[in-house]
Design a protein around this motif. Structure first.
Motif, PDB file in Angstrom:
ATOM      1  N   CYS A   1       0.850  -1.181   0.000  1.00  0.00           N
ATOM      2  CA  CYS A   1       0.000   0.000   0.000  1.00  0.00           C
ATOM      3  C   CYS A   1       0.893   1.241   0.000  1.00  0.00           C
ATOM      4  O   CYS A   1       1.786   1.379   0.843  1.00  0.00           O
ATOM      5  N   LEU A   2       0.666   2.123  -0.936  1.00  0.00           N
ATOM      6  CA  LEU A   2       1.428   3.363  -1.054  1.00  0.00           C
ATOM      7  C   LEU A   2       0.551   4.509  -0.577  1.00  0.00           C
ATOM      8  O   LEU A   2      -0.617   4.601  -0.954  1.00  0.00           O
ATOM      9  N   ASN A   3       1.107   5.368   0.269  1.00  0.00           N
ATOM     10  CA  ASN A   3       0.336   6.531   0.687  1.00  0.00           C
ATOM     11  C   ASN A   3       1.137   7.808   0.472  1.00  0.00           C
ATOM     12  O   ASN A   3       2.366   7.780   0.409  1.00  0.00           O
ATOM     13  N   GLY A   4       0.438   8.901   0.334  1.00  0.00           N
ATOM     14  CA  GLY A   4       1.108  10.177   0.118  1.00  0.00           C
ATOM     15  C   GLY A   4       0.116  11.321   0.136  1.00  0.00           C
ATOM     16  O   GLY A   4      -1.102  11.119   0.074  1.00  0.00           O
ATOM     17  N   LYS A   5       0.661  12.532   0.237  1.00  0.00           N
ATOM     18  CA  LYS A   5      -0.156  13.739   0.209  1.00  0.00           C
ATOM     19  C   LYS A   5       0.345  14.619  -0.935  1.00  0.00           C
ATOM     20  O   LYS A   5       1.460  15.121  -0.889  1.00  0.00           O
ATOM     21  N   ILE A   6      -0.499  14.787  -1.951  1.00  0.00           N
ATOM     22  CA  ILE A   6      -0.124  15.567  -3.123  1.00  0.00           C
ATOM     23  C   ILE A   6      -0.430  17.040  -2.870  1.00  0.00           C
ATOM     24  O   ILE A   6      -1.552  17.391  -2.507  1.00  0.00           O
ATOM     25  N   ASP A   7       0.560  17.901  -3.057  1.00  0.00           N
ATOM     26  CA  ASP A   7       0.387  19.325  -2.759  1.00  0.00           C
ATOM     27  C   ASP A   7      -0.750  19.937  -3.566  1.00  0.00           C
ATOM     28  O   ASP A   7      -1.597  20.643  -3.020  1.00  0.00           O
ATOM     29  N   LYS A   8      -0.768  19.679  -4.867  1.00  0.00           N
ATOM     30  CA  LYS A   8      -1.818  20.288  -5.690  1.00  0.00           C
ATOM     31  C   LYS A   8      -2.121  19.434  -6.913  1.00  0.00           C
ATOM     32  O   LYS A   8      -1.219  18.948  -7.580  1.00  0.00           O
ATOM     33  N   ILE A   9      -3.409  19.237  -7.147  1.00  0.00           N
ATOM     34  CA  ILE A   9      -3.875  18.592  -8.375  1.00  0.00           C
ATOM     35  C   ILE A   9      -4.727  19.603  -9.126  1.00  0.00           C
ATOM     36  O   ILE A   9      -5.711  20.126  -8.594  1.00  0.00           O
ATOM     37  N   ILE A  10      -4.322  19.924 -10.334  1.00  0.00           N
ATOM     38  CA  ILE A  10      -5.094  20.805 -11.211  1.00  0.00           C
ATOM     39  C   ILE A  10      -5.840  19.912 -12.193  1.00  0.00           C
ATOM     40  O   ILE A  10      -5.215  19.094 -12.875  1.00  0.00           O
ATOM     41  N   TYR A  11      -7.158  20.050 -12.247  1.00  0.00           N
ATOM     42  CA  TYR A  11      -7.920  19.108 -13.061  1.00  0.00           C
ATOM     43  C   TYR A  11      -9.060  19.793 -13.807  1.00  0.00           C
ATOM     44  O   TYR A  11      -9.474  20.906 -13.480  1.00  0.00           O
ATOM     45  N   SER A  12      -9.556  19.094 -14.806  1.00  0.00           N
ATOM     46  CA  SER A  12     -10.704  19.548 -15.580  1.00  0.00           C
ATOM     47  C   SER A  12     -11.706  18.413 -15.680  1.00  0.00           C
ATOM     48  O   SER A  12     -11.396  17.355 -16.247  1.00  0.00           O
ATOM     49  N   ASP A  13     -12.892  18.620 -15.103  1.00  0.00           N
ATOM     50  CA  ASP A  13     -13.951  17.620 -15.239  1.00  0.00           C
ATOM     51  C   ASP A  13     -14.433  17.531 -16.683  1.00  0.00           C
ATOM     52  O   ASP A  13     -14.851  16.465 -17.145  1.00  0.00           O
ATOM     53  N   VAL A  14     -14.368  18.653 -17.385  1.00  0.00           N
ATOM     54  CA  VAL A  14     -14.835  18.700 -18.773  1.00  0.00           C
ATOM     55  C   VAL A  14     -13.970  17.814 -19.658  1.00  0.00           C
ATOM     56  O   VAL A  14     -14.469  17.023 -20.469  1.00  0.00           O
ATOM     57  N   ASN A  15     -12.651  17.949 -19.505  1.00  0.00           N
ATOM     58  CA  ASN A  15     -11.721  17.201 -20.350  1.00  0.00           C
ATOM     59  C   ASN A  15     -11.251  15.890 -19.722  1.00  0.00           C
ATOM     60  O   ASN A  15     -10.492  15.150 -20.346  1.00  0.00           O
ATOM     61  N   LYS A  16     -11.667  15.649 -18.476  1.00  0.00           N
ATOM     62  CA  LYS A  16     -11.238  14.453 -17.757  1.00  0.00           C
ATOM     63  C   LYS A  16      -9.709  14.331 -17.791  1.00  0.00           C
ATOM     64  O   LYS A  16      -9.142  13.301 -18.176  1.00  0.00           O
ATOM     65  N   ALA A  17      -9.055  15.403 -17.373  1.00  0.00           N
ATOM     66  CA  ALA A  17      -7.595  15.451 -17.393  1.00  0.00           C
ATOM     67  C   ALA A  17      -7.101  16.136 -16.123  1.00  0.00           C
ATOM     68  O   ALA A  17      -7.805  16.951 -15.524  1.00  0.00           O
ATOM     69  N   LEU A  18      -5.870  15.793 -15.736  1.00  0.00           N
ATOM     70  CA  LEU A  18      -5.301  16.400 -14.534  1.00  0.00           C
ATOM     71  C   LEU A  18      -3.795  16.527 -14.675  1.00  0.00           C
ATOM     72  O   LEU A  18      -3.159  15.892 -15.511  1.00  0.00           O
ATOM     73  N   MET A  19      -3.230  17.399 -13.824  1.00  0.00           N
ATOM     74  CA  MET A  19      -1.780  17.497 -13.686  1.00  0.00           C
ATOM     75  C   MET A  19      -1.450  17.583 -12.201  1.00  0.00           C
ATOM     76  O   MET A  19      -2.261  18.041 -11.396  1.00  0.00           O
ATOM     77  N   ILE A  20      -0.265  17.126 -11.852  1.00  0.00           N
ATOM     78  CA  ILE A  20       0.185  17.073 -10.468  1.00  0.00           C
ATOM     79  C   ILE A  20       1.287  18.102 -10.252  1.00  0.00           C
ATOM     80  O   ILE A  20       2.215  18.204 -11.063  1.00  0.00           O
ATOM     81  N   VAL A  21       1.175  18.858  -9.158  1.00  0.00           N
ATOM     82  CA  VAL A  21       2.188  19.863  -8.826  1.00  0.00           C
ATOM     83  C   VAL A  21       2.646  19.648  -7.392  1.00  0.00           C
ATOM     84  O   VAL A  21       1.824  19.521  -6.482  1.00  0.00           O
ATOM     85  N   ASP A  22       3.961  19.595  -7.207  1.00  0.00           N
ATOM     86  CA  ASP A  22       4.523  19.485  -5.858  1.00  0.00           C
ATOM     87  C   ASP A  22       5.310  20.755  -5.565  1.00  0.00           C
ATOM     88  O   ASP A  22       6.205  21.137  -6.319  1.00  0.00           O
ATOM     89  N   TYR A  23       4.955  21.443  -4.479  1.00  0.00           N
ATOM     90  CA  TYR A  23       5.665  22.657  -4.088  1.00  0.00           C
ATOM     91  C   TYR A  23       6.991  22.305  -3.427  1.00  0.00           C
ATOM     92  O   TYR A  23       7.074  21.377  -2.625  1.00  0.00           O
ATOM     93  N   LYS A  24       8.014  23.081  -3.740  1.00  0.00           N
ATOM     94  CA  LYS A  24       9.301  22.946  -3.065  1.00  0.00           C
ATOM     95  C   LYS A  24       9.773  24.320  -2.616  1.00  0.00           C
ATOM     96  O   LYS A  24       9.765  25.270  -3.397  1.00  0.00           O
ATOM     97  N   THR A  25      10.160  24.410  -1.343  1.00  0.00           N
ATOM     98  CA  THR A  25      10.645  25.682  -0.823  1.00  0.00           C
ATOM     99  C   THR A  25      12.157  25.814  -1.006  1.00  0.00           C
ATOM    100  O   THR A  25      12.725  26.859  -0.699  1.00  0.00           O
ATOM    101  N   GLY A  26      12.802  24.775  -1.504  1.00  0.00           N
ATOM    102  CA  GLY A  26      14.236  24.839  -1.810  1.00  0.00           C
ATOM    103  C   GLY A  26      14.453  24.803  -3.310  1.00  0.00           C
ATOM    104  O   GLY A  26      13.597  25.193  -4.095  1.00  0.00           O
TER     105      GLY A  26
END
Length: 205
Positions: A122-147
């Motif tokens: 089982c893999l677990n994680g917390k994704i900083d941000k998911i940008i998605y479109s219900d219309v296009n059924k598409a998404l992108m993943i963004v991870d914030y880094k302070t460094g």
């Protein structure tokens, strides 16, 4: 860790083991790591909080200045944290402008996902941000880094730079009907005040 013959793991654990098995042994087996907070960790958590809340509503940055007095009691740390709030405002404005180009885009932040990648793991994680479109059924993943962390796809086969690929697996399990358009890192405190070019998403499209 192992629970009922199932292995529950995360990117941070995998990354720690691949970088130094002995360090993993000290942290996750012997549990010798101190739980005391440190400025770098607290600062990252604080700015993740601002970015998450700013994506959901109109925020008052003066409230965060007040919050700094509680979170960062050392004068030098308090001063530094308050100075960087101005930089976070630049990040928020940049991200909002990005979203304004497509009214179909929505955002979900700090998304916790648990997914079995086979019968035992089982893999677990917390994704900083998911940008998605219900219309296009598409998404992108963004991870914030302070460094100045970057994603290097050439290192993945050696067990390094795995965070974005593992988040991609989690997102695929949770959003099976969505196409994944990209996995990215955004360096939110890396000279962003001088050039918004530093805020561009970096990764794989």
């Amino acid at each position: 860790y192992i629970n009922e013959n199932k292995i529950i793991t995360s990117y941070s654990k995998i990354n720690r083991y691949n970088n130094c098995p002995f360090s993993y042994y000290l942290d996750y087996v012997l549990k010798l790591t101190s739980l005391d907070s440190n400025f770098k960790l607290d600062l990252g958590t604080f700015f993740h909080k601002i970015l998450e809340e700013a994506s959901e509503k109109e925020v008052n940055y003066d409230d965060y200045l007040v919050m700094c007095d509680t979170l960062f009691t050392k004068p030098s740390e308090n001063y530094f944290a308050k100075k960087l709030i101005e930089q976070v405002k630049i990040v928020v404005d940049f991200n909002n402008e990005f979203l304004d180009h497509n009214e179909d885009l929505k955002v979900i932040c700090e998304k916790e996902i648990n997914a079995f990648i086979d019968e035992k793991i089982c893999l677990n994680g917390k994704i900083d941000k998911i940008i998605y479109s219900d219309v296009n059924k598409a998404l992108m993943i963004v991870d914030y880094k302070t460094g100045n962390t970057s994603f290097d796809s050439d290192k993945v086969e050696y067990g390094l730079s795995l965070q974005l690929p593992l988040y991609s697996i989690l997102a695929k399990a949770y959003y099976p009907d969505f196409k994944q358009m990209g996995i990215y890192i955004q360096n939110v405190l890396n000279d962003a005040s001088e050039s918004t070019n530093e805020l561009r998403l970096r990764g794989i499209t």
